[in-house]
Design an enzyme around this catalytic site. Structure first.
Site, PDB file in Angstrom:
ATOM      1  CB  SER A  73     -75.102  -7.998 -22.625  1.00 10.13           C
ATOM      2  OG  SER A  73     -76.270  -8.245 -23.383  1.00 10.13           O
TER       3      SER A  73
ATOM      4  CE  LYS B  48     -74.340  -7.557 -27.036  1.00  5.53           C
ATOM      5  NZ  LYS B  48     -75.130  -8.678 -26.527  1.00  5.53           N
TER       6      LYS B  48
END
Length: 304
Positions: free
Chosen positions: A70, A150
């Site tokens: 990701s 993230k």
């Protein structure tokens, strides 16, 4: 007149002819201290190292595994047989500073987040599980936690939405500058998942992966919207550097995507520097004049 009487003892108090005996050696002198066995020293060394490792990783910093894709290509993640990045996470920085847009953070998954990027398989064998937990302390095995990594896109009080006519994210109506985005082959900015404007609650964060078309983040977790935001209290720390593998050693960039979008035009940004340069001339001139006057005054006796 009485003659002085000579003592029959020597000066040191011994009778003549008495055999001298050596003074006993001081207690403990000459005895060699028994050296500890090597195995004991090794155990002490390993025990000390383990305690220090636990303390450091609990309060200061910890190494985390990046097992998903990701955050490509900022952080490389994959499962066996490949070797994902190991990143050093600073756990102390946010005790003193605020979380800023653009920073890459590791956080505990909120209850609303169901898809976990950090899959941490653990053996059913208790001995193997202990061994895996030990390896996770130094980043050689994934931690047994629901942790995510993230990038912060927006903070509490800001409104984020997707997208403008150039397929760029917007925060408070301004397009973002995101050079770190990775588009997988066959995808591009036009594949950005569109979503309505979301106002991030105070004390929360809107986070997204750099691999924009392959990241389950605030856009999707908890159904998206406010449910996809992350409480700042769940943030573990800031990703500082890639420590393994050696071929990828380096810092983790924290480019602020809002800096250009929300900042002043370049010519306005140069105003403070220009003003400082202009103001420097009279300051230097007055300083020289004052120094000359003080020098003359000291020579004439005004100042002693």
């Amino acid at each position: 007149m009485a003659e002085p009487v000579q003592s029959s003892a020597d000066e040191d108090g011994r009778e003549p002819g008495a055999e001298s005996t050596p003074d006993p050696a001081p207690a403990g002198k000459g005895r060699k201290k028994k050296k500890a066995p090597l195995w004991r020293e090794i155990l002490v060394l390993l025990g000390t190292a383990l305690v220090l490792t636990v303390l450091i990783q609990t309060f200061l910093a910890r190494v985390y595994v990046i097992p998903s894709a990701s955050m490509e290509q900022t952080l490389h993640g994959c499962t066996a047989p490949c070797f994902g990045d190991r990143v050093l996470v600073d756990k102390l920085v946010y005790d003193f500073t605020d979380i800023e847009p653009g920073e890459v953070v590791v956080f505990r998954g909120p209850p609303a987040w169901t898809a976990d990027d950090f899959q941490s398989p653990r053996s059913d064998n208790p001995i193997v599980r202990i061994f895996q937990s030990g390896l996770s302390l130094v980043g050689l095995a994934p931690p047994d936690e629901r942790d995510f990594v993230k990038r912060v896109i927006a903070v509490g009080g800001q409104t984020v939405e997707c997208c403008d006519d150039q397929h760029r994210l917007k925060v408070d109506g301004k397009p973002l500058d995101e050079p770190y985005i990775y588009w997988q082959p066959g995808t591009g900015p036009e594949d950005h998942d569109a979503f309505e404007a979301v106002k991030v609650p105070e004390g929360h964060l809107w986070v997204m992966g750099d691999n924009r078309t392959n990241s389950t983040d605030s856009r999707r977790q908890g159904g998206g919207g406010v449910n996809g935001t992350v409480p700042e209290s769940d943030v573990i720390g800031k990703a500082r550097a890639i420590v393994l593998p050696p071929s990828r050693w380096g810092g983790v960039g924290d480019h602020n995507p809002q800096a250009v979008a929300l900042g002043a035009p370049a010519w306005q940004a140069a105003i403070p520097a220009g003003a400082g340069l202009v103001a420097a001339w009279p300051v230097v001139f007055l300083g020289r004049k004052l120094r000359k006057r003080l020098t003359r005054a000291s020579q004439t006796g005004w100042v002693r």
